[in-house]
Write an enzyme that holds these catalytic residues in place. Sequence first.
Site, PDB file in Angstrom:
ATOM      1  N   PHE A  70     -29.727 -38.321  47.476  1.00  0.00           N
ATOM      2  CA  PHE A  70     -29.047 -37.038  47.311  1.00  0.00           C
ATOM      3  C   PHE A  70     -30.045 -35.913  47.041  1.00  0.00           C
ATOM      4  CE2 PHE A  70     -27.221 -33.989  44.173  1.00  0.00           C
ATOM      5  CZ  PHE A  70     -26.488 -33.252  45.080  1.00  0.00           C
ATOM      6  N   LEU A 204     -21.843 -33.072  32.862  1.00  0.00           N
ATOM      7  CA  LEU A 204     -21.555 -33.953  33.997  1.00  0.00           C
ATOM      8  C   LEU A 204     -21.232 -35.337  33.427  1.00  0.00           C
ATOM      9  CD1 LEU A 204     -21.632 -34.948  36.957  1.00  0.00           C
ATOM     10  CD2 LEU A 204     -24.120 -35.076  36.755  1.00  0.00           C
ATOM     11  N   CYS A 205     -20.049 -35.814  33.712  1.00  0.00           N
ATOM     12  CA  CYS A 205     -19.637 -37.097  33.120  1.00  0.00           C
ATOM     13  C   CYS A 205     -18.668 -37.826  34.045  1.00  0.00           C
ATOM     14  CB  CYS A 205     -18.958 -36.827  31.779  1.00  0.00           C
ATOM     15  SG  CYS A 205     -18.451 -38.330  30.939  1.00  0.00           S
ATOM     16  N   LEU A 454     -27.068 -26.632  25.744  1.00  0.00           N
ATOM     17  CA  LEU A 454     -26.389 -27.389  24.685  1.00  0.00           C
ATOM     18  C   LEU A 454     -26.165 -28.846  25.061  1.00  0.00           C
ATOM     19  CD1 LEU A 454     -23.836 -24.554  23.991  1.00  0.00           C
ATOM     20  CD2 LEU A 454     -25.841 -25.140  22.612  1.00  0.00           C
TER      21      LEU A 454
HETATM   22  C1  LIG Z   1     -26.506 -22.834  42.713  1.00  0.00           C
HETATM   23  C2  LIG Z   1     -25.668 -23.662  41.852  1.00  0.00           C
HETATM   24  C3  LIG Z   1     -26.150 -25.110  41.773  1.00  0.00           C
HETATM   25  C4  LIG Z   1     -25.338 -25.885  40.730  1.00  0.00           C
HETATM   26  C5  LIG Z   1     -25.775 -27.361  40.665  1.00  0.00           C
HETATM   27  C6  LIG Z   1     -27.166 -27.518  40.092  1.00  0.00           C
HETATM   28  C7  LIG Z   1     -27.522 -28.979  39.933  1.00  0.00           C
HETATM   29  C8  LIG Z   1     -26.816 -29.619  38.748  1.00  0.00           C
HETATM   30  C9  LIG Z   1     -27.194 -31.055  38.595  1.00  0.00           C
HETATM   31  C10 LIG Z   1     -26.387 -31.735  37.503  1.00  0.00           C
HETATM   32  C11 LIG Z   1     -26.870 -31.418  36.113  1.00  0.00           C
HETATM   33  C12 LIG Z   1     -26.123 -32.182  35.069  1.00  0.00           C
HETATM   34  C13 LIG Z   1     -26.602 -31.885  33.677  1.00  0.00           C
HETATM   35  C14 LIG Z   1     -25.937 -32.855  32.709  1.00  0.00           C
HETATM   36  O1  LIG Z   1     -24.779 -32.801  32.462  1.00  0.00           O
HETATM   37  S1  LIG Z   1     -26.947 -34.065  32.029  1.00  0.00           S
HETATM   38  C15 LIG Z   1     -25.806 -35.234  31.364  1.00  0.00           C
HETATM   39  C16 LIG Z   1     -25.449 -36.267  32.375  1.00  0.00           C
HETATM   40  N1  LIG Z   1     -24.373 -37.107  31.900  1.00  0.00           N
HETATM   41  C17 LIG Z   1     -24.540 -38.325  31.370  1.00  0.00           C
HETATM   42  O2  LIG Z   1     -25.628 -38.824  31.248  1.00  0.00           O
HETATM   43  C18 LIG Z   1     -23.254 -38.979  30.871  1.00  0.00           C
HETATM   44  C19 LIG Z   1     -23.227 -40.460  31.127  1.00  0.00           C
HETATM   45  N2  LIG Z   1     -23.461 -40.743  32.531  1.00  0.00           N
HETATM   46  C20 LIG Z   1     -22.573 -40.485  33.519  1.00  0.00           C
HETATM   47  O3  LIG Z   1     -21.481 -39.992  33.304  1.00  0.00           O
HETATM   48  C21 LIG Z   1     -23.019 -40.834  34.924  1.00  0.00           C
HETATM   49  O4  LIG Z   1     -24.041 -41.801  34.872  1.00  0.00           O
HETATM   50  C22 LIG Z   1     -23.519 -39.613  35.737  1.00  0.00           C
HETATM   51  C23 LIG Z   1     -22.362 -38.656  35.956  1.00  0.00           C
HETATM   52  C24 LIG Z   1     -24.638 -38.886  35.014  1.00  0.00           C
HETATM   53  C25 LIG Z   1     -24.050 -40.072  37.090  1.00  0.00           C
HETATM   54  O5  LIG Z   1     -23.077 -40.806  37.739  1.00  0.00           O
HETATM   55  P1  LIG Z   1     -23.364 -42.266  38.342  1.00  0.00           P
HETATM   56  O6  LIG Z   1     -24.291 -42.940  37.407  1.00  0.00           O
HETATM   57  O7  LIG Z   1     -22.074 -42.903  38.621  1.00  0.00           O
HETATM   58  O8  LIG Z   1     -24.191 -41.949  39.684  1.00  0.00           O
HETATM   59  P2  LIG Z   1     -23.574 -41.742  41.159  1.00  0.00           P
HETATM   60  O9  LIG Z   1     -23.564 -43.023  41.895  1.00  0.00           O
HETATM   61  O10 LIG Z   1     -22.285 -41.020  41.096  1.00  0.00           O
HETATM   62  O11 LIG Z   1     -24.666 -40.771  41.799  1.00  0.00           O
HETATM   63  C26 LIG Z   1     -26.006 -41.118  41.852  1.00  0.00           C
HETATM   64  C27 LIG Z   1     -26.799 -39.872  42.124  1.00  0.00           C
HETATM   65  O12 LIG Z   1     -26.611 -38.945  41.022  1.00  0.00           O
HETATM   66  C28 LIG Z   1     -27.886 -38.626  40.483  1.00  0.00           C
HETATM   67  N3  LIG Z   1     -27.754 -38.401  39.037  1.00  0.00           N
HETATM   68  C29 LIG Z   1     -27.516 -39.311  38.088  1.00  0.00           C
HETATM   69  N4  LIG Z   1     -27.494 -38.713  36.892  1.00  0.00           N
HETATM   70  C30 LIG Z   1     -27.735 -37.411  37.091  1.00  0.00           C
HETATM   71  C31 LIG Z   1     -27.862 -36.298  36.248  1.00  0.00           C
HETATM   72  N5  LIG Z   1     -27.749 -36.396  34.919  1.00  0.00           N
HETATM   73  N6  LIG Z   1     -28.106 -35.091  36.782  1.00  0.00           N
HETATM   74  C32 LIG Z   1     -28.237 -34.943  38.105  1.00  0.00           C
HETATM   75  N7  LIG Z   1     -28.149 -35.976  38.986  1.00  0.00           N
HETATM   76  C33 LIG Z   1     -27.894 -37.194  38.459  1.00  0.00           C
HETATM   77  C34 LIG Z   1     -28.737 -39.831  40.784  1.00  0.00           C
HETATM   78  O13 LIG Z   1     -30.119 -39.491  40.647  1.00  0.00           O
HETATM   79  C35 LIG Z   1     -28.305 -40.158  42.183  1.00  0.00           C
HETATM   80  O14 LIG Z   1     -28.870 -39.275  43.123  1.00  0.00           O
HETATM   81  P3  LIG Z   1     -30.177 -39.758  43.975  1.00  0.00           P
HETATM   82  O15 LIG Z   1     -31.226 -40.122  42.955  1.00  0.00           O
HETATM   83  O16 LIG Z   1     -29.753 -40.911  44.805  1.00  0.00           O
HETATM   84  O17 LIG Z   1     -30.600 -38.560  44.784  1.00  0.00           O
END
Ligand SMILES: CCCCCCCCCCCCCC(=O)SCCNC(=O)CCNC(=O)[C@H](O)C(C)(C)COP(=O)(O)OP(=O)(O)OC[C@H]1O[C@@H](n2cnc3c(N)ncnc32)[C@H](O)[C@@H]1OP(=O)(O)O
Length: 454
Positions: A70, A204-205, A454
């Site tokens: 991704f 993100l959760c 935060l």
């Molecule tokens: C212009 C506007 C833009 C706005 C958007 C800007 C970007 C914002 C970005 C977000 C900022 C968030 C800031 C916060 O809230 S940081 C807090 C994150 N939350 C947690 O740690 C809570 C507990 N964990 C979970 O709920 C899940 O494990 C999460 C939801 C984190 C991933 O769900 P899951 O474990 O089921 O994974 P998947 O199979 O769906 O998806 C896998 C893909 O997701 C990538 N991944 C995993 N964790 C994160 C993470 N923390 N930031 C960005 N990407 C993350 C991962 O590298 C892989 O991609 P790739 O490595 O293959 O490429």
Amino acid sequence: MMPGSLESIQYLVSSKEPCGIETPSKDYSSTEVSSVVATCENVEHYKQMGRIDPSQLLHRMLPLDKKHSFWETQPVEQYHDRGKNTEDEGPIAPLRSVAEVRTNPYKLPKHYEWCICDLNCTHTMNEIFNLLSNHYVEDFESMFRYNYSKDFLQWALRPPGYFPSWHIGVRVEATKRLVAFITGIPVNMRLHSMCMPMAEVNFLCIHKKLRSKRLAPLLIKELTRRVHLENIWQAIYTAGIVLPTPLVTCQYWHRPLNSKKLIKVGFSQLGLGMTMGRTIKHYRLPQKTFTPGFRAMERRDISAVARLLQQYLQQFVVAPELSEADVEHWLVPLNNVVNTYVIEDVESHNITDVCSFYTLPSTVLGDQRHTALKAAYLFYNVTTKTPLSQLVNDLLIVAKQSEYDVFNVLDIMQNQSFLQELKFKLGDGHLQYYLYNYRLKEPLSPGDLGVILL
Ligand SMILES: CCCCCCCCCCCCCC(=O)SCCNC(=O)CCNC(=O)[C@H](O)C(C)(C)COP(=O)(O)OP(=O)(O)OC[C@H]1O[C@@H](n2cnc3c(N)ncnc32)[C@H](O)[C@@H]1OP(=O)(O)O
């Protein structure tokens, strides 16, 4: 010591001897190198003298061989670009207009639907609270999980000018159960001298049962689409994990306030040769704050605090541009959410300094006696007259009086200056800061950051 080993790098960076810095002999893990560099007293000194380029260390410690199916498609700095310094500073993706943004939401897997989470609705707030308190961020060993209060979430997610459409949920179509969440809030961020509107992305959760199904990229893309619809093209976010590519890696430091409880729940260990009694004595704090004129911030202080903060944040490479309305929202004290104190000069009655912390408890997982750890996190400070360490010491005193268990700080801003003196201990948690669709030319260090997420 092996040349290029972490011990050797640590020795060189810490030593006052005028010597060059070695290149790491292999690609160490991010945790390894950043924890070593962070413990080096002279890292700033060496950086200024051009003897150490933290970007090189950071570059070497990135998991270069890790695939990110991704993130490799997104306008973020990629691992292999780090340290090249070839491109100019600025947006990574070509400029687009709102008219080009897709108008339809991304398609979710069958049986799931998007929703906007209305934070003014008590029922929805309960759903968000339950999702996060059961499924949000845990430490590496799953001993603690963040437990944001509802009041905190409402504060964090409804700053001036917030967009309700950036509070995104995913529900099970049949039951309407909330199973995933992501949020953005608007912020005016300054990078060097460039000020631009951005989204600050957080919370993100995904429900534990729906993990590893590639739902996170969908949530991120849908939020991105909605941010673009507001003609905003950059974002800032933090994560405990390493993704392409950290702007900077920071570390948490912890100041025990209730050692007995911290040791009992496994947050800290008794130091070598220390008894419980000696530990408690070591961390004892005075009953009363030290600085004359120290008092809680009131609404009448908003203008003075805003002026001080706006001026103070100028010194950092990355910092928010805060209006008076922002200061009112973020810093006027709110019970069990944010505590702000000012120093009012006893003679002139001018406000000379500001300090603050926010409240973020953690659930102690699997412990019957103590189910919550009450933690204070250092927020924004301004010093013009009072030494920062004295100001923070006063915060420690009020936090102790209010029965917080631990006081946490990141090594950003000028925080490194008081950590040792005030008996903070290096934690094992790292926090990466990231920018979406923006590249900075020069590498940053934690002290360049003037923004707290935060
Ligand atoms: C212009 C506007 C833009 C706005 C958007 C800007 C970007 C914002 C970005 C977000 C900022 C968030 C800031 C916060 O809230 S940081 C807090 C994150 N939350 C947690 O740690 C809570 C507990 N964990 C979970 O709920 C899940 O494990 C999460 C939801 C984190 C991933 O769900 P899951 O474990 O089921 O994974 P998947 O199979 O769906 O998806 C896998 C893909 O997701 C990538 N991944 C995993 N964790 C994160 C993470 N923390 N930031 C960005 N990407 C993350 C991962 O590298 C892989 O991609 P790739 O490595 O293959 O490429």
